[in-house]
Design a protein around this motif. Structure first.
Motif, PDB file in Angstrom:
ATOM      1  N   GLU A 141     -85.677  25.104 116.200  1.00 50.67           N
ATOM      2  CA  GLU A 141     -86.690  24.056 116.067  1.00 50.67           C
ATOM      3  C   GLU A 141     -86.154  22.722 116.626  1.00 50.67           C
ATOM      4  OE1 GLU A 141     -88.377  23.909 112.103  1.00 50.67           O
ATOM      5  OE2 GLU A 141     -89.347  21.995 112.615  1.00 50.67           O
ATOM      6  N   ALA A 142     -84.897  22.432 116.325  1.00 49.50           N
ATOM      7  CA  ALA A 142     -84.304  21.171 116.798  1.00 49.50           C
ATOM      8  C   ALA A 142     -84.260  21.139 118.330  1.00 49.50           C
ATOM      9  CB  ALA A 142     -82.905  21.006 116.217  1.00 49.50           C
ATOM     10  N   PHE A 143     -83.857  22.231 118.941  1.00 51.66           N
ATOM     11  CA  PHE A 143     -83.821  22.280 120.413  1.00 51.66           C
ATOM     12  C   PHE A 143     -85.234  22.089 120.968  1.00 51.66           C
ATOM     13  CE2 PHE A 143     -79.724  24.321 119.607  1.00 51.66           C
ATOM     14  CZ  PHE A 143     -78.930  23.762 120.595  1.00 51.66           C
ATOM     15  N   GLY A 144     -86.232  22.667 120.275  1.00 47.61           N
ATOM     16  CA  GLY A 144     -87.624  22.539 120.706  1.00 47.61           C
ATOM     17  C   GLY A 144     -88.094  21.091 120.665  1.00 47.61           C
ATOM     18  N   ILE A 145     -87.742  20.387 119.601  1.00 45.24           N
ATOM     19  CA  ILE A 145     -88.151  18.973 119.455  1.00 45.24           C
ATOM     20  C   ILE A 145     -87.544  18.130 120.574  1.00 45.24           C
ATOM     21  CG2 ILE A 145     -87.929  16.919 117.982  1.00 45.24           C
ATOM     22  CD1 ILE A 145     -87.966  18.916 115.554  1.00 45.24           C
ATOM     23  N   ILE A 146     -86.274  18.366 120.853  1.00 42.42           N
ATOM     24  CA  ILE A 146     -85.588  17.576 121.888  1.00 42.42           C
ATOM     25  C   ILE A 146     -86.242  17.803 123.256  1.00 42.42           C
ATOM     26  CG2 ILE A 146     -83.386  17.336 123.144  1.00 42.42           C
ATOM     27  CD1 ILE A 146     -82.060  17.944 120.355  1.00 42.42           C
ATOM     28  N   LYS A 147     -86.597  19.050 123.518  1.00 44.96           N
ATOM     29  CA  LYS A 147     -87.248  19.373 124.792  1.00 44.96           C
ATOM     30  C   LYS A 147     -88.598  18.658 124.870  1.00 44.96           C
ATOM     31  CE  LYS A 147     -88.247  23.204 127.786  1.00 44.96           C
ATOM     32  NZ  LYS A 147     -88.825  24.528 127.823  1.00 44.96           N
ATOM     33  N   GLU A 148     -89.339  18.738 123.781  1.00 48.15           N
ATOM     34  CA  GLU A 148     -90.660  18.098 123.725  1.00 48.15           C
ATOM     35  C   GLU A 148     -90.565  16.591 123.968  1.00 48.15           C
ATOM     36  OE1 GLU A 148     -93.513  17.937 120.045  1.00 48.15           O
ATOM     37  OE2 GLU A 148     -92.896  20.001 120.452  1.00 48.15           O
ATOM     38  N   GLU A 149     -89.481  15.996 123.469  1.00 50.33           N
ATOM     39  CA  GLU A 149     -89.279  14.546 123.612  1.00 50.33           C
ATOM     40  C   GLU A 149     -88.611  14.177 124.938  1.00 50.33           C
ATOM     41  OE1 GLU A 149     -90.282  12.120 121.485  1.00 50.33           O
ATOM     42  OE2 GLU A 149     -91.279  13.667 120.277  1.00 50.33           O
ATOM     43  N   GLU A 150     -88.376  15.190 125.775  1.00 49.36           N
ATOM     44  CA  GLU A 150     -87.776  14.995 127.101  1.00 49.36           C
ATOM     45  C   GLU A 150     -86.339  14.465 127.064  1.00 49.36           C
ATOM     46  OE1 GLU A 150     -90.550  13.238 129.963  1.00 49.36           O
ATOM     47  OE2 GLU A 150     -92.164  13.774 128.580  1.00 49.36           O
TER      48      GLU A 150
END
Ligand code: OMP
Length: 221
Positions: A141-150
């Motif tokens: 989930e953390a990796f997903g958030i970082i990707k989403e936030e660019e």
């Protein structure tokens, strides 16, 4: 501080706070474990300081440089805030401008808006801080958030690497996460460190339960 001394200090603190317990516990993955590590027990100034000193030493020893320490809500929030302070205290001026950030569980549509609190992640090198890795599911989930936030995730640090396999492979969760995202996964301690430190204190029954658990959930190679 040598590797062994910050690991041992952290383990002594985990026992003192009762964060580390032996018994029978059902994990998020459904596994029945002979021990459990509960990060929430580091809930005093002294113990939180000891915990985050361990994280800071693990990060400094790696030599990896980054812009923002990201602690996924909720448990990662105090970890990121205190560890970024410790990095500055222990690592000196080169850590002075490292930011910290965490996500909101629910997005705000008023005030400053957005789902990230703290240093924005966009275009930055991000290091993730979290508590424990077992099968390696929660951290995605953390990796997903970082990707989403660019932002770009460049590494991850946990307090305890339980050294167990993922749900669907025979490789350790930390190795799987490291390969999936091409980042190093650091830890203050792993399960072998716990057993090594406590082997004289554990009962024959506990050691047997640990050996059994290892056979089931540790990589076989
Ligand atoms: P995985 O998603 O299987 O890697 O499990 C990691 C998460 O399980 C952690 O973020 C914790 O929420 C929780 N956990 C612990 O806190 N301590 C443990 O000793 C074991 C677990 C667990 O349920 O596996």
């Amino acid at each position: 501080m040598s590797n062994q001394s910050y690991k041992n200090k952290f383990l002594d603190s985990a026992l003192e706070t009762k964060a580390l317990k032996f018994g029978s516990f059902t994990l998020k993955s459904g596994r029945k474990s002979p021990y459990f590590f509960n990060m929430g027990q580091f809930s005093t100034g002294k113990s939180l300081d000891q915990l985050c000193t361990g994280y800071a030493h693990a990060i400094i020893a790696s030599g990896i440089k980054f812009d923002v320490l990201f602690g996924p809500a909720y448990k990662g929030i105090p970890l990121a805030a205190v560890t970024v302070t410790k990095l500055y205290q222990l690592g000196g001026p080169e850590y002075a401008d490292v930011g910290y950030a965490f996500n909101r569980k629910e997005k705000k549509d008023h005030g400053e808006g957005g789902s990230i609190v703290g240093t924005p992640l966009k275009g930055k090198k991000i290091f993730i801080i979290d508590d424990v890795m077992t099968a390696g599911t929660a951290i995605n989930e953390a990796f997903g958030i970082i990707k989403e936030e660019e932002g770009t995730a460049i590494g991850c640090v946990i307090a305890l690497d339980r050294q167990e396999t993922t749900k669907d492979s025979n490789i350790s969760a930390t190795k799987a996460v490291s390969e999936k995202y091409s980042v190093p996964v650091l830890s203050i301690v792993n399960f072998d460190d716990i057993v090594e430190r406590l082997k004289d204190k554990l009962t024959a029954e506990q050691l047997e339960a640990i050996a059994d658990y290892r056979r089931k959930y540790f990589p076989s190679t």
